[in-house]
Design a protein around this motif. Structure first.
Motif, PDB file in Angstrom:
ATOM      1  N   LEU A  51       0.828  -1.201   0.000  1.00 24.40           N
ATOM      2  CA  LEU A  51       0.000   0.000   0.000  1.00 24.40           C
ATOM      3  C   LEU A  51       0.861   1.250   0.000  1.00 24.40           C
ATOM      4  CD1 LEU A  51      -2.999  -0.588   2.451  1.00 24.40           C
ATOM      5  CD2 LEU A  51      -2.987  -0.680  -0.041  1.00 24.40           C
ATOM      6  N   TRP A  52       1.942   1.236   0.767  1.00 18.75           N
ATOM      7  CA  TRP A  52       2.821   2.411   0.821  1.00 18.75           C
ATOM      8  C   TRP A  52       3.352   2.750  -0.567  1.00 18.75           C
ATOM      9  CZ3 TRP A  52       7.813   3.499  -0.581  1.00 18.75           C
ATOM     10  CH2 TRP A  52       8.283   4.753  -0.199  1.00 18.75           C
ATOM     11  N   HIS A  53       3.784   1.760  -1.310  1.00 22.55           N
ATOM     12  CA  HIS A  53       4.317   2.019  -2.641  1.00 22.55           C
ATOM     13  C   HIS A  53       3.244   2.607  -3.564  1.00 22.55           C
ATOM     14  CE1 HIS A  53       8.452   0.590  -2.465  1.00 22.55           C
ATOM     15  NE2 HIS A  53       8.032  -0.362  -1.654  1.00 22.55           N
ATOM     16  N   ILE A  54       2.016   2.153  -3.418  1.00 17.44           N
ATOM     17  CA  ILE A  54       0.925   2.683  -4.235  1.00 17.44           C
ATOM     18  C   ILE A  54       0.640   4.141  -3.875  1.00 17.44           C
ATOM     19  CG2 ILE A  54      -1.545   2.500  -4.729  1.00 17.44           C
ATOM     20  CD1 ILE A  54      -1.179  -0.578  -4.314  1.00 17.44           C
ATOM     21  N   LEU A  86       1.552   5.743   6.711  1.00 17.77           N
ATOM     22  CA  LEU A  86       1.799   4.335   6.397  1.00 17.77           C
ATOM     23  C   LEU A  86       3.234   3.961   6.750  1.00 17.77           C
ATOM     24  CD1 LEU A  86       0.054   3.521   2.984  1.00 17.77           C
ATOM     25  CD2 LEU A  86      -0.141   2.211   5.105  1.00 17.77           C
ATOM     26  N   SER A  87       4.168   4.833   6.396  1.00 20.63           N
ATOM     27  CA  SER A  87       5.577   4.588   6.705  1.00 20.63           C
ATOM     28  C   SER A  87       5.788   4.493   8.204  1.00 20.63           C
ATOM     29  CB  SER A  87       6.438   5.720   6.116  1.00 20.63           C
ATOM     30  OG  SER A  87       7.803   5.526   6.434  1.00 20.63           O
ATOM     31  N   VAL A  96      11.332  -0.754  14.236  1.00 19.34           N
ATOM     32  CA  VAL A  96      12.526  -0.092  13.704  1.00 19.34           C
ATOM     33  C   VAL A  96      12.190   1.374  13.421  1.00 19.34           C
ATOM     34  CG1 VAL A  96      13.360  -2.223  12.669  1.00 19.34           C
ATOM     35  CG2 VAL A  96      11.965  -0.663  11.296  1.00 19.34           C
ATOM     36  N   THR A  97      13.183   2.150  12.990  1.00 19.99           N
ATOM     37  CA  THR A  97      12.931   3.539  12.635  1.00 19.99           C
ATOM     38  C   THR A  97      12.407   3.606  11.206  1.00 19.99           C
ATOM     39  OG1 THR A  97      15.131   3.961  11.718  1.00 19.99           O
ATOM     40  CG2 THR A  97      14.858   4.223  14.107  1.00 19.99           C
ATOM     41  N   GLU A  98      11.843   4.766  10.851  1.00 19.83           N
ATOM     42  CA  GLU A  98      11.351   4.929   9.485  1.00 19.83           C
ATOM     43  C   GLU A  98      12.478   4.869   8.462  1.00 19.83           C
ATOM     44  OE1 GLU A  98       8.095   7.561   8.418  1.00 19.83           O
ATOM     45  OE2 GLU A  98       7.909   8.112  10.536  1.00 19.83           O
ATOM     46  N   ALA A  99      13.667   5.208   8.886  1.00 20.57           N
ATOM     47  CA  ALA A  99      14.810   5.161   7.977  1.00 20.57           C
ATOM     48  C   ALA A  99      15.295   3.730   7.741  1.00 20.57           C
ATOM     49  CB  ALA A  99      15.959   6.004   8.536  1.00 20.57           C
ATOM     50  N   GLN A 100      14.817   2.803   8.567  1.00 22.08           N
ATOM     51  CA  GLN A 100      15.325   1.431   8.498  1.00 22.08           C
ATOM     52  C   GLN A 100      14.393   0.429   7.841  1.00 22.08           C
ATOM     53  OE1 GLN A 100      15.912   0.984  12.764  1.00 22.08           O
ATOM     54  NE2 GLN A 100      18.143   1.180  12.563  1.00 22.08           N
ATOM     55  N   TRP A 101      13.081   0.703   7.798  1.00 24.75           N
ATOM     56  CA  TRP A 101      12.169  -0.373   7.396  1.00 24.75           C
ATOM     57  C   TRP A 101      12.346  -0.831   5.952  1.00 24.75           C
ATOM     58  CZ3 TRP A 101       8.665  -0.034   3.461  1.00 24.75           C
ATOM     59  CH2 TRP A 101       8.106   1.200   3.130  1.00 24.75           C
ATOM     60  N   LYS A 102      12.808   0.065   5.077  1.00 23.67           N
ATOM     61  CA  LYS A 102      12.975  -0.336   3.678  1.00 23.67           C
ATOM     62  C   LYS A 102      14.105  -1.348   3.491  1.00 23.67           C
ATOM     63  CE  LYS A 102      11.008   3.904   1.805  1.00 23.67           C
ATOM     64  NZ  LYS A 102      11.278   5.154   1.041  1.00 23.67           N
ATOM     65  N   SER A 103      14.997  -1.436   4.465  1.00 24.63           N
ATOM     66  CA  SER A 103      16.072  -2.425   4.386  1.00 24.63           C
ATOM     67  C   SER A 103      15.740  -3.674   5.197  1.00 24.63           C
ATOM     68  CB  SER A 103      17.390  -1.815   4.895  1.00 24.63           C
ATOM     69  OG  SER A 103      17.274  -1.402   6.245  1.00 24.63           O
ATOM     70  N   HIS A 104      14.526  -3.717   5.758  1.00 22.42           N
ATOM     71  CA  HIS A 104      14.101  -4.895   6.499  1.00 22.42           C
ATOM     72  C   HIS A 104      13.896  -6.056   5.530  1.00 22.42           C
ATOM     73  CE1 HIS A 104      11.542  -7.536   8.939  1.00 22.42           C
ATOM     74  NE2 HIS A 104      11.991  -6.886  10.001  1.00 22.42           N
ATOM     75  N   PRO A 105      14.208  -7.289   5.946  1.00 19.99           N
ATOM     76  CA  PRO A 105      14.073  -8.451   5.062  1.00 19.99           C
ATOM     77  C   PRO A 105      12.696  -8.590   4.413  1.00 19.99           C
ATOM     78  CG  PRO A 105      15.307  -9.065   7.006  1.00 19.99           C
ATOM     79  CD  PRO A 105      14.825  -7.659   7.246  1.00 19.99           C
ATOM     80  N   ILE A 106      11.623  -8.236   5.128  1.00 16.07           N
ATOM     81  CA  ILE A 106      10.292  -8.352   4.536  1.00 16.07           C
ATOM     82  C   ILE A 106      10.189  -7.467   3.300  1.00 16.07           C
ATOM     83  CG2 ILE A 106       7.817  -7.953   4.869  1.00 16.07           C
ATOM     84  CD1 ILE A 106       8.185  -8.536   7.821  1.00 16.07           C
TER      85      ILE A 106
END
Length: 298
Positions: A51-54, A86-87, A96-106
Motif C-alpha cells: 500500500l505504501w508504494h501505491i 503508512l511509513s 525499527v525507525t522509518e529510515a530502516q524499514w525499507k532495508s528490512h528483510p520483509i
C-alpha cells in the motif's frame, strides 16, 4: 457500462460510473476470519508495504502536478496524504525507525520479487503522471481518500483488536485524519465534512469539461480493478485455530480460498463502502451495522 450523463458534476458521474466496478467485487462473509486476526502480523505488514508504494507513487504524482487546474482544488497533502503515516505504521509494527524499514528483510524480499499486481499498479500510475494529461490521477485520490475516510474506519477498529493496537495510535495512524480546519483529530462527523469538501473541490476542478469527467471516471473504474488484484499478492496459509467444541486432534482451519476472499474484502473495503451507500446521512449507522454483521454480533 450504462450511458452516464457527463453533464452532471464529476462526483455524481463517478458515483454512477463506478457502480459496475463495485458490483463486480464479491465481498465474502469469510471476512470474519481476517477481522478476527487470522492474517499473520508479518503478512499484514507486507501488505502495508505494498500500500505504501501505491500511495507514495500517486501522491508524488499529485505533488508534481499540484498546480494543474483539475488537480489543484483537491491538493491538500497536510490533510490527506497517507504515505507518511503508512511509513510510520510499518516502522512501528517492525520495531525499527522509518529510515530502516525499507532495508528490512520483509521489504527487500518484496522488492526483489515484486508481485505483478503491485508492479502493474505502480507503473500505470507513473504512466499517468508522465503523460500530457495527469488529470486521471484525481481518480486515485477519489477512490483512496474517500475510502480511507469511510470504510477504512471500520477496518481500523477490527485491526486494533486483531493486532492489539490503539485506534488512531501507533501502528494505525494511516486511518487517522485531522480536522479540515485544525490540527485536532477528526471524528466521524468531521470526516464526513472532509468528504463533502473533497467532492465539491473535485467538481470545481473538472468544471463542465466532459472529456475530463470521462477520463477520471474510466480511471476510477480501473483503480477498482487494480486494487482488487492486490489480494492475489498476499501470501496466504491456512491457520490452525483451536476449537473447544471439537476434538483436539482435529483442529479447525481456514482454507486459502476463504482467506483470499477476506483479503480481497480488506483491499476493496475502502472504496466499496464509499460507493455502496455508506456515506449519506445514515451512512455511519449502516457502517456500524455492517461491522456487527461481519463480527457475528447480529
Amino acid at each position: 457500462m450504462s450511458v452516464i450523463d457527463l453533464s452532471l458534476p464529476l462526483s455524481d458521474v463517478l458515483k454512477e460510473g463506478t457502480k459496475q466496478a463495485h458490483e463486480e467485487v464479491e465481498v465474502s462473509p469469510a471476512a470474519t476470519a481476517m477481522l478476527r486476526g487470522d492474517l499473520p502480523r508479518e503478512e499484514y505488514i507486507r501488505f502495508l508495504m505494498m500500500l505504501w508504494h501505491i500511495y507514495d507513487t500517486f501522491e508524488r504524482g499529485l505533488e508534481r502536478h499540484q498546480t494543474h487546474p483539475v488537480l489543484a482544488p483537491t491538493y491538500n497533502p497536510t490533510l490527506l496524504a497517507r504515505a507518511p503515516p503508512l511509513s510510520a505504521d510499518i516502522a512501528y509494527l517492525l520495531g525499527v525507525t522509518e529510515a530502516q524499514w525499507k532495508s528490512h528483510p520483509i521489504h527487500t524480499k518484496l522488492m526483489a520479487d515484486k508481485p505483478p499486481a503491485l508492479a502493474t499498479h505502480i507503473s500505470e500510475i507513473q504512466a499517468i503522471s508522465d503523460s500530457q494529461d495527469p488529470s486521471p490521477l484525481l481518480a486515485h485520490a477519489y477512490v483512496r481518500y474517500l475510502g480511507d475516510l469511510s470504510g477504512g474506519q471500520t477496518i481500523q477498529r477490527a485491526l486494533s483488536k486483531a493486532y492489539d493496537l490503539t485506534p488512531g495510535g501507533a501502528g494505525l495512524t494511516f486511518y487517522a485524519f485531522k480536522e479540515l480546519h485544525s490540527s485536532k483529530p477528526a471524528n466521524i462527523g468531521e470526516m464526513k465534512r472532509i468528504k463533502e469538501w473533497f467532492r465539491a473541490k473535485m467538481n470545481e476542478g473538472a468544471g463542465d469539461n466532459m472529456d475530463v469527467k470521462q477520463a477520471v471516471m474510466l480511471e476510477a473504474s480501473r483503480v477498482f480493478e487494480l486494487t482488487g488484484t492486490i489480494f492475489s499478492a498476499v501470501r496466504l496459509e491456512s491457520k490452525v485455530v483451536y476449537d473447544a467444541d471439537k476434538d483436539a486432534s482435529a483442529p479447525r482451519t481456514f482454507s486459502i480460498a476463504s482467506v483470499s476472499a477476506v483479503v480481497l474484502a480488506i483491499c476493496v473495503g475502502h472504496f466499496a463502502l464509499t460507493v455502496g451507500g455508506f456515506t449519506g446521512e445514515r451512512g455511519y449507522d449502516k457502517l456500524i451495522a455492517m461491522e456487527e454483521w461481519l463480527l457475528g454480533k447480529n
